[in-house]
Design an enzyme around this catalytic site. Structure first.
Site, short mmCIF file in Angstrom:
data_model
loop_
_atom_site.label_atom_id
_atom_site.label_comp_id
_atom_site.label_asym_id
_atom_site.label_seq_id
_atom_site.Cartn_x
_atom_site.Cartn_y
_atom_site.Cartn_z
N ASP A 252 -30.01 14.24 10.43
CA ASP A 252 -31.23 14.32 9.60
C ASP A 252 -32.51 14.07 10.40
O ASP A 252 -33.56 13.81 9.85
CB ASP A 252 -31.15 13.32 8.43
CG ASP A 252 -30.96 11.87 8.91
OD1 ASP A 252 -31.11 11.62 10.12
OD2 ASP A 252 -30.66 11.02 8.06
N TYR B 73 -27.28 10.45 18.79
CA TYR B 73 -28.33 11.47 18.82
C TYR B 73 -27.93 12.46 19.90
O TYR B 73 -27.61 12.06 21.02
CB TYR B 73 -29.69 10.85 19.17
CG TYR B 73 -30.40 10.25 17.99
CD1 TYR B 73 -30.69 11.02 16.87
CD2 TYR B 73 -30.79 8.92 17.99
CE1 TYR B 73 -31.34 10.49 15.77
CE2 TYR B 73 -31.45 8.37 16.89
CZ TYR B 73 -31.72 9.17 15.80
OH TYR B 73 -32.37 8.64 14.71
N HIS C 123 -31.81 8.40 6.03
CA HIS C 123 -32.33 7.69 7.22
C HIS C 123 -33.29 6.58 6.79
O HIS C 123 -34.37 6.40 7.38
CB HIS C 123 -33.06 8.71 8.11
CG HIS C 123 -33.09 8.37 9.57
ND1 HIS C 123 -32.49 9.16 10.51
CD2 HIS C 123 -33.66 7.35 10.26
CE1 HIS C 123 -32.71 8.64 11.71
NE2 HIS C 123 -33.42 7.54 11.58
#
Ligand code: 173
Length: 500
Positions: free
Chosen positions: A272, A244, A361
């Site tokens: 995403d 991230y 995800h």
């Protein structure tokens, strides 16, 4: 200068007096007492959750959500009051709640592992035995969970076209992923907050992966620290890193370079999740305890669970323009995780990425995002047209909804190198720990062996798109599953008799 060790012991009864902003807010974590009064309003998860544990032992709540070094990184050393007095340790140990006792009894009643025959078995037992909070977090999907269900059902629209008489006395389902050996065409994908499910957290996944020759993608937001997951690996075990991206790029750079130094072999940038999806099942578990010392000013506006709070650092401004920067800070292969259409896959090739993960995800982000397996078909089609695929420098992965080796083989037939498995790994971990994950991986191996024989492919190279019929892949069922439809909607009325 005083060191940590010089601090005097603190009695549990003293800690219990510090429950308000006026008197100071103290909490116990891992038998250490901290003054968090000034940190209350900076806490990304809000003050309310800390106040709930004011004067008490917060370890259990703290552990899954924070990596072990979180306190040291965020609190100045003088806010460490001292070790909890040995005589107090027993008195502050929380009595086990009735709910937890029921859960422990259920865990004790788990069937022996050799009675577990499929990944579905782990899921069913996890639902029975996990804490409500952990189950809600892992199992939830975005909005009405239509994409989450679609991920699973999309595989049911693909059927095999097996070949016969192909000498399958020996079968080999091993493969290479980005040049690294893998015993089967799967990897354990990144999932957050492992200690919600099992006290040992993600190292269970690391150990099982090592034993089975499977690659683990280490999550940015694990409960275990990055180094714990690296240290739990055996020599020669391959690990990737899911990333991230922090708005503070220096922090991201540090993470990447540390990972590279510690031997991680590839970087998967999650693309995403500029904002975490709304997952109602998880959100309903929000922290509300009538007994907590919450004050008017402590009303929490972040009501979307711990995940939302700890993901606040993720940079929503991340764009294609940033990709060049990553190449300046690392030599690792870089892949994009969460690509959802062929246009972006083409752009990823053009940006010099080493691959993509076609993923929504786990159905936790955009509701009505299509499944990875469906996107795979259009991506491979379009890349082939542009002579961008097959390509030794660009690999395609899929995740979402995988429960069987047959699902994986469908993806491999359609052009995927391998498939990521997330929730089933968490469920096997949460029920049986490392041994459960090992059993889950062994079940997949047994399924691969049988399926390769039955479709007439001695190795993965013998599988191609002609071995599947995916012609219905884009024909979506529009029924919103069995959830809202069956609970909130009334059955359509039909004509009825009118007795006179
Ligand atoms: O899907 C998730 O829950 C996830 O990716 C996440 C992101 C940030 C914090 C915790 C979990």
């Amino acid at each position: 200068m005083s060191t940590e060790n010089d601090k005097p012991e603190v009695d549990g009864q003293e800690v219990a007096k510090h429950t308000t902003r006026e008197d100071g807010v103290w909490v116990i974590i891992h038998n250490k007492v901290y003054d968090v009064t000034e940190w209350l309003d900076e806490h990304p998860g809000g003050a309310k959750i800390i106040l709930k544990y004011a004067g008490k032992d917060a370890t259990e709540e703290y552990e899954p959500i924070h990596p072990p070094d979180a306190i040291a990184e965020n609190l100045p050393p003088e806010k460490y009051i001292g070790p909890l007095a040995a005589s107090s340790i027993k008195t502050v140990v929380k009595e086990i709640t009735q709910e937890e006792q029921v859960r422990q009894d259920k865990l004790a009643a788990l069937p022996p592992l050799d009675e577990i025959l499929s990944l579905h078995d782990f899921e069913a037992l996890a639902k029975e035995t996990m804490s409500d909070k952990a189950w809600a977090y892992y199992s939830s999907g975005a909005d009405d969970e239509i994409t989450m269900r679609e991920n699973y059902t999309a595989f049911h629209r693909i059927w095999f076209r097996p070949r016969i008489l192909r000498d399958v006395s020996k079968v080999d389902y091993s493969t290479n992923i980005l040049g690294f050996k893998s015993s089967m065409p799967i990897y354990i994908t990144a999932t957050a907050l492992g200690k919600l499910g099992h006290k040992d957290g993600e190292v269970c996944l690391t150990k099982a992966a090592g034993k089975h020759g499977v690659i683990q993608m280490i999550p940015t937001l694990a409960s275990c620290s990055f180094d714990e997951m690296i240290d739990a690996a055996i020599p020669e075990q391959t690990q990737f890193l899911q990333l991230y991206v922090n708005a503070d790029r220096e922090k991201t750079k540090k993470i990447i370079q540390h990972a590279e130094k510690r031997g991680v072999k590839a970087l998967f940038i999650t693309v995403d999740a500029p904002q975490l999806g709304r997952r109602p099942k998880d959100m309903r578990m929000k922290f509300d305890d009538p007994g907590s010392k919450v004050q008017e000013t402590d009303v929490v506006t972040r009501d979307e669970g711990a995940a939302r709070a700890i993901s606040a650092f993720i940079d929503p401004s991340l764009s294609w323009k940033d990709l060049a920067w990553f190449k300046t800070v690392t030599k690792l292969p870089i892949l994009l995780k969460g690509v959802q259409c062929w246009e972006d896959a083409v752009m990823a090739v053009e940006a010099g990425m080493q691959g993509v993960v076609l993923s929504n995800h786990g159905g936790r982000q955009l509701e009505f995002a299509r499944s990875g397996i469906e996107v795979l078909v259009e991506v491979v089609d379009e890349l082939k047209k542009r002579k961008m695929f097959p390509n030794p420098n660009f690999e395609i992965f899929v995740d979402g909804g995988v429960r069987r080796a047959s699902d994986v083989l469908k993806a491999v037939a359609l052009g995927a190198t391998a498939v990521g498995i997330g929730r089933p790994m968490l469920y096997s971990m949460s029920t049986y720990g490392t041994e459960g994950v090992e059993r889950a991986l062994q079940i997949l191996k047994d399924e691969f062996e049988m399926n390769l024989r039955l479709i007439g492919a001695p190795t993965l190279k013998d599988i191609d798109a002609n071995m599947v019929d995916a012609s219905n892949i884009s024909k979506h069922s529009t029924l919103p599953g069995e959830s809202i439809f069956n609970t909130n909607y009334d059955r359509l009325a039909t004509a009825t008799l009118r007795p006179k």
